[in-house]
Design a protein around this motif. Sequence first.
Motif, PDB file in Angstrom:
ATOM      1  N   GLY A 160      37.399  62.413 -59.078  1.00 29.55           N
ATOM      2  CA  GLY A 160      38.053  63.244 -57.777  1.00 29.55           C
ATOM      3  C   GLY A 160      39.219  62.242 -57.197  1.00 29.55           C
ATOM      4  O   GLY A 160      39.684  61.337 -57.843  1.00 29.55           O
ATOM      5  N   TYR A 192      37.841  69.726 -56.295  1.00 30.67           N
ATOM      6  CA  TYR A 192      38.755  70.039 -57.353  1.00 30.67           C
ATOM      7  C   TYR A 192      39.042  71.389 -57.268  1.00 30.67           C
ATOM      8  O   TYR A 192      40.031  71.752 -57.897  1.00 30.67           O
ATOM      9  CB  TYR A 192      38.293  69.482 -58.603  1.00 30.67           C
ATOM     10  N   ASP A 195      41.942  67.810 -54.209  1.00 34.26           N
ATOM     11  CA  ASP A 195      41.815  66.840 -55.344  1.00 34.26           C
ATOM     12  C   ASP A 195      42.751  66.762 -56.178  1.00 34.26           C
ATOM     13  O   ASP A 195      42.953  66.099 -57.386  1.00 34.26           O
ATOM     14  CB  ASP A 195      40.561  67.008 -56.232  1.00 34.26           C
ATOM     15  N   SER A 244      43.870  63.862 -59.317  1.00 32.94           N
ATOM     16  CA  SER A 244      42.500  63.441 -59.921  1.00 32.94           C
ATOM     17  C   SER A 244      42.346  63.797 -61.284  1.00 32.94           C
ATOM     18  O   SER A 244      43.034  64.653 -61.737  1.00 32.94           O
ATOM     19  CB  SER A 244      41.224  64.124 -59.116  1.00 32.94           C
ATOM     20  N   ALA A 246      39.780  65.543 -62.580  1.00 29.03           N
ATOM     21  CA  ALA A 246      39.193  67.002 -62.691  1.00 29.03           C
ATOM     22  C   ALA A 246      40.395  67.938 -62.586  1.00 29.03           C
ATOM     23  O   ALA A 246      40.513  69.112 -63.351  1.00 29.03           O
ATOM     24  CB  ALA A 246      38.280  67.369 -61.525  1.00 29.03           C
ATOM     25  N   VAL A 247      41.458  67.809 -61.661  1.00 30.74           N
ATOM     26  CA  VAL A 247      42.501  68.701 -61.663  1.00 30.74           C
ATOM     27  C   VAL A 247      43.390  68.658 -62.691  1.00 30.74           C
ATOM     28  O   VAL A 247      43.967  69.664 -63.409  1.00 30.74           O
ATOM     29  CB  VAL A 247      43.209  68.567 -60.407  1.00 30.74           C
ATOM     30  N   LYS A 276      41.884  70.308 -65.543  1.00 29.82           N
ATOM     31  CA  LYS A 276      41.821  71.990 -65.361  1.00 29.82           C
ATOM     32  C   LYS A 276      43.268  72.344 -65.508  1.00 29.82           C
ATOM     33  O   LYS A 276      43.340  73.477 -66.570  1.00 29.82           O
ATOM     34  CB  LYS A 276      41.688  72.238 -63.575  1.00 29.82           C
ATOM     35  N   ASN A 300      33.180  69.042 -62.904  1.00 29.88           N
ATOM     36  CA  ASN A 300      34.473  68.128 -62.593  1.00 29.88           C
ATOM     37  C   ASN A 300      34.452  66.999 -63.549  1.00 29.88           C
ATOM     38  O   ASN A 300      35.268  66.585 -63.879  1.00 29.88           O
ATOM     39  CB  ASN A 300      34.391  67.665 -60.813  1.00 29.88           C
ATOM     40  N   ASN A 326      50.918  66.309 -61.335  1.00 30.72           N
ATOM     41  CA  ASN A 326      49.895  66.261 -60.867  1.00 30.72           C
ATOM     42  C   ASN A 326      49.901  64.971 -59.754  1.00 30.72           C
ATOM     43  O   ASN A 326      49.170  65.328 -58.656  1.00 30.72           O
ATOM     44  CB  ASN A 326      48.554  65.992 -61.875  1.00 30.72           C
TER      45      ASN A 326
END
Length: 277
Positions: free
Chosen positions: A117, A137, A141, A144, A146-147, A150, A191, A217
Motif C-alpha cells: 500500500g 488500492y 494508494d 503502491s 498493489a496499484v 493492477k 492487494n 504511478n
Amino acid sequence: MILISDSGSTKTDWVLSDGGTVMRRVRTEGINPFHQSVERIDGIIHENLLPSIGDVDIEKVFFYGSGCTPEMVPVVSGVLSNVFPDAGLIDVNGDLMAAARAVCGRRKGVACILGTGANSCLYDGTQIIANTPPLGYILGDEGSGAVLGKLFLNALLKGFLPSEMKNDFFREYGVTYPDIIRKVYREPQANRFLATTANFISAHTDNAQLRKMVCDNFHDFFRRNLSQYNYRGPVGFVGGIAYQFSHLLETVADEEGYSVSVIMKSPIDGLLKYHIA
C-alpha cells in the motif's frame, strides 16, 4: 535494554538493544490488531519472540505496526504490558509514525510508505501534522505495489504489452487468466497478490512501457498526495516498492520538484537510531 519492533500484517521485525548495541534481531509472524485477537498476539510474542531473546530485563518497548490506530493502540499496549510487566515505558504507534521517525528523525519533513500500500505524512519533528488519506488500492494508494500490479495486469491481459511477456509472466508465476481473475476477485488479500507482480516488473524495466508505467504511478503519488502538504523540503521513503524502484523514484521526485533524503527498505534501523540518539 530496549525492544523496538516494526510490524506489518505478514511479519514483525524486532531489535533488542543495550546502550545502542544490537543484542538480537528477531523476525516473527506479523501482528495486526484489526485481524488478530488478543490471545493470538500474545501467543506470537510468547511462542516466537521470547524464546529468541531469552530472559532479559526489558526497560522500554517501542512498538510500531499497521493497524495500530488510536482505537487499537490500547489493545496492543495491554498485551505488551502483560508480557513485559517490569517495563517502565510501553509506546505503541502506527506504521506511519515509524516511517516519520525513521526517515526524518527529529527534523521536519515528509515521510512516505511505498509498499503493498501507500501512505504519506507531513511531520514536524515530533508529531504528524498532516496526512493525505491513502484510500486503499481501489480508491487510491497511488505509487503502491498493489496499484502498480493492477496497471500491469490490465495492460498485460488487454494486449498492450508483448505477448512474449504475457507468456513469460504466466510461466514464471504459474498462473492462467482464470487464476488471475480468481485471485483478484474471489480470494482474500488481492492487494498482496497484485503487489507480487513488482518483482516481474522490476526485472523488465528495460521495456519502455513498463518503465513508463512505474514512473506514471510515482508521478500520481506525488501529485495526488504530497502536493496537498504545500511543502518542498526533504522527502524520505520506506517500503519495498520505494527500495526496489529507487532509481526511477528519485528521477520522478526530481521531475516533480522534490529532493529525496533517504530510501529505506524497512524502517527498523532508522527507528533504532531514533531511539538511541
